[in-house]
Motif scaffolding. Structure first.
Motif, mmCIF file in Angstrom:
data_model
loop_
_atom_site.group_PDB
_atom_site.id
_atom_site.type_symbol
_atom_site.label_atom_id
_atom_site.label_comp_id
_atom_site.label_asym_id
_atom_site.label_seq_id
_atom_site.Cartn_x
_atom_site.Cartn_y
_atom_site.Cartn_z
ATOM 1 N N ASN A 1 -88.604 39.941 -36.628
ATOM 2 C CA ASN A 1 -89.530 40.432 -35.614
ATOM 3 C C ASN A 1 -90.962 40.276 -36.130
ATOM 4 N N ASP A 2 -91.929 40.652 -35.323
ATOM 5 C CA ASP A 2 -93.335 40.418 -35.663
ATOM 6 C C ASP A 2 -93.804 41.170 -36.902
ATOM 7 N N THR A 3 -93.146 42.250 -37.228
ATOM 8 C CA THR A 3 -93.598 43.040 -38.382
ATOM 9 C C THR A 3 -92.898 42.660 -39.679
ATOM 10 N N ASP A 4 -91.864 41.839 -39.622
ATOM 11 C CA ASP A 4 -91.137 41.435 -40.833
ATOM 12 C C ASP A 4 -91.975 40.477 -41.671
ATOM 13 N N SER A 5 -91.916 40.675 -42.985
ATOM 14 C CA SER A 5 -92.624 39.751 -43.884
ATOM 15 C C SER A 5 -91.950 39.779 -45.255
ATOM 16 N N PRO A 6 -92.183 38.734 -46.045
ATOM 17 C CA PRO A 6 -91.611 38.730 -47.400
ATOM 18 C C PRO A 6 -92.046 39.931 -48.235
ATOM 19 N N SER A 7 -93.195 40.512 -47.918
ATOM 20 C CA SER A 7 -93.672 41.671 -48.686
ATOM 21 C C SER A 7 -92.776 42.900 -48.491
ATOM 22 N N ASP A 8 -91.935 42.900 -47.445
ATOM 23 C CA ASP A 8 -90.984 44.006 -47.249
ATOM 24 C C ASP A 8 -89.996 44.097 -48.407
ATOM 25 N N PHE A 9 -89.873 43.017 -49.162
ATOM 26 C CA PHE A 9 -88.903 42.937 -50.254
ATOM 27 C C PHE A 9 -89.568 43.104 -51.628
ATOM 28 N N LYS A 10 -90.867 43.272 -51.646
ATOM 29 C CA LYS A 10 -91.619 43.269 -52.898
ATOM 30 C C LYS A 10 -91.393 44.550 -53.705
ATOM 31 N N ASN A 11 -90.879 44.381 -54.915
ATOM 32 C CA ASN A 11 -90.732 45.478 -55.887
ATOM 33 C C ASN A 11 -90.067 46.729 -55.314
ATOM 34 N N VAL A 12 -89.012 46.552 -54.548
ATOM 35 C CA VAL A 12 -88.329 47.708 -53.955
ATOM 36 C C VAL A 12 -87.525 48.467 -55.007
ATOM 37 N N PHE A 13 -86.851 47.746 -55.888
ATOM 38 C CA PHE A 13 -86.166 48.368 -57.029
ATOM 39 C C PHE A 13 -86.098 47.341 -58.148
ATOM 40 N N THR A 14 -85.896 47.844 -59.368
ATOM 41 C CA THR A 14 -85.701 46.911 -60.484
ATOM 42 C C THR A 14 -84.216 46.625 -60.609
ATOM 43 N N PHE A 15 -83.897 45.472 -61.125
ATOM 44 C CA PHE A 15 -82.490 45.123 -61.282
ATOM 45 C C PHE A 15 -81.821 45.981 -62.344
ATOM 46 N N ASP A 16 -82.568 46.435 -63.333
ATOM 47 C CA ASP A 16 -81.980 47.340 -64.320
ATOM 48 C C ASP A 16 -81.586 48.660 -63.657
ATOM 49 N N ASP A 17 -82.490 49.218 -62.832
ATOM 50 C CA ASP A 17 -82.167 50.470 -62.135
ATOM 51 C C ASP A 17 -80.983 50.295 -61.186
ATOM 52 N N ALA B 1 -74.222 47.612 -34.384
ATOM 53 C CA ALA B 1 -74.024 46.534 -35.354
ATOM 54 C C ALA B 1 -74.916 45.322 -35.096
ATOM 55 N N HIS B 2 -75.295 45.092 -33.846
ATOM 56 C CA HIS B 2 -76.091 43.906 -33.522
ATOM 57 C C HIS B 2 -77.542 44.300 -33.280
ATOM 58 N N ARG B 3 -78.134 44.903 -34.250
ATOM 59 C CA ARG B 3 -79.532 45.298 -34.146
ATOM 60 C C ARG B 3 -80.301 44.683 -35.300
ATOM 61 N N HIS B 4 -81.595 44.810 -35.248
ATOM 62 C CA HIS B 4 -82.431 44.286 -36.315
ATOM 63 C C HIS B 4 -82.205 45.097 -37.597
ATOM 64 N N VAL B 5 -82.120 44.418 -38.715
ATOM 65 C CA VAL B 5 -81.953 45.072 -40.018
ATOM 66 C C VAL B 5 -83.276 44.907 -40.767
ATOM 67 N N SER B 6 -83.815 46.007 -41.240
ATOM 68 C CA SER B 6 -85.081 45.948 -41.974
ATOM 69 C C SER B 6 -84.848 45.400 -43.381
ATOM 70 N N GLY B 7 -85.917 44.995 -44.022
ATOM 71 C CA GLY B 7 -85.829 44.517 -45.405
ATOM 72 C C GLY B 7 -85.243 45.572 -46.319
ATOM 73 N N GLN B 8 -85.663 46.812 -46.152
ATOM 74 C CA GLN B 8 -85.158 47.922 -46.972
ATOM 75 C C GLN B 8 -83.654 48.113 -46.778
ATOM 76 N N GLU B 9 -83.222 48.075 -45.522
ATOM 77 C CA GLU B 9 -81.788 48.234 -45.236
ATOM 78 C C GLU B 9 -80.988 47.080 -45.825
#
Length: 156
Positions: free
Chosen positions: A102-118, A46-54
């Motif tokens: 962490n060093d690899t996290d960036s706002p681009s991890d959240f870019k266009n992952v899904f549409t709100f309609d979908d 439970a206390h681990r890094h959560v990726s943007g996708q997760e």
């Protein structure tokens, strides 16, 4: 180390960045907690890094659980219209030292992952519904029978 007052930090962020409401930040915080609990239930630490996708998956699940078919409307009301917006909120919290990265996290991890309609509309669209065939009522196709003429003439 002094404990961070989340509400105060969010107020400060919202004074500088007017795109998102205070409710949007509280939703992301609660959605992160929901995501961590889901990962723990799935057997992950439970206390681990959560990726943007997760996190996005958890936020989607949390929104559907909390707001159902109104999820998209509620999020839009708070200024959240795309997955990129979730990333902006997360990184506003990172920059305010509320969340870590962490060093690899960036706002681009959240870019266009899904549409709100979908994500928030399609789950509530009825499946296997055939549209009703509408009968034409144009004068060319409407036929009168002599029986209906007689009934109209005889009734008052």
């Amino acid at each position: 180390m002094a404990k961070i007052n989340f509400a105060e930090v969010v107020e400060q962020i919202c004074e500088k960045d007017l795109r998102f409401s205070i409710d949007a930040y509280h939703f992301v915080q609660e959605g992160l907690n929901h995501t961590l609990k889901s990962l723990k239930r799935g057997g992950q630490h439970a206390h681990r890094h959560v990726s943007g996708q997760e996190l996005l998956s958890g936020l989607r699940e949390f929104a559907l659980k909390e707001y159902g078919p109104m999820s998209k409307a509620v999020l839009n009301e708070w200024g959240i219209k795309t997955t990129d917006d979730f990333g902006q909120i997360v990184f506003n919290l990172v920059n305010a030292s509320v969340l870590g990265k962490n060093d690899t996290d960036s706002p681009s991890d959240f870019k266009n992952v899904f549409t709100f309609d979908d994500a928030f509309v399609k789950p509530f669209v009825p499946r296997n519904v055939t549209p009703a065939v509408r009968k034409s009522t144009s004068p060319k196709t409407k036929k009168r029978t002599t029986t209906s003429k007689k009934k109209k003439a005889g009734s008052l």
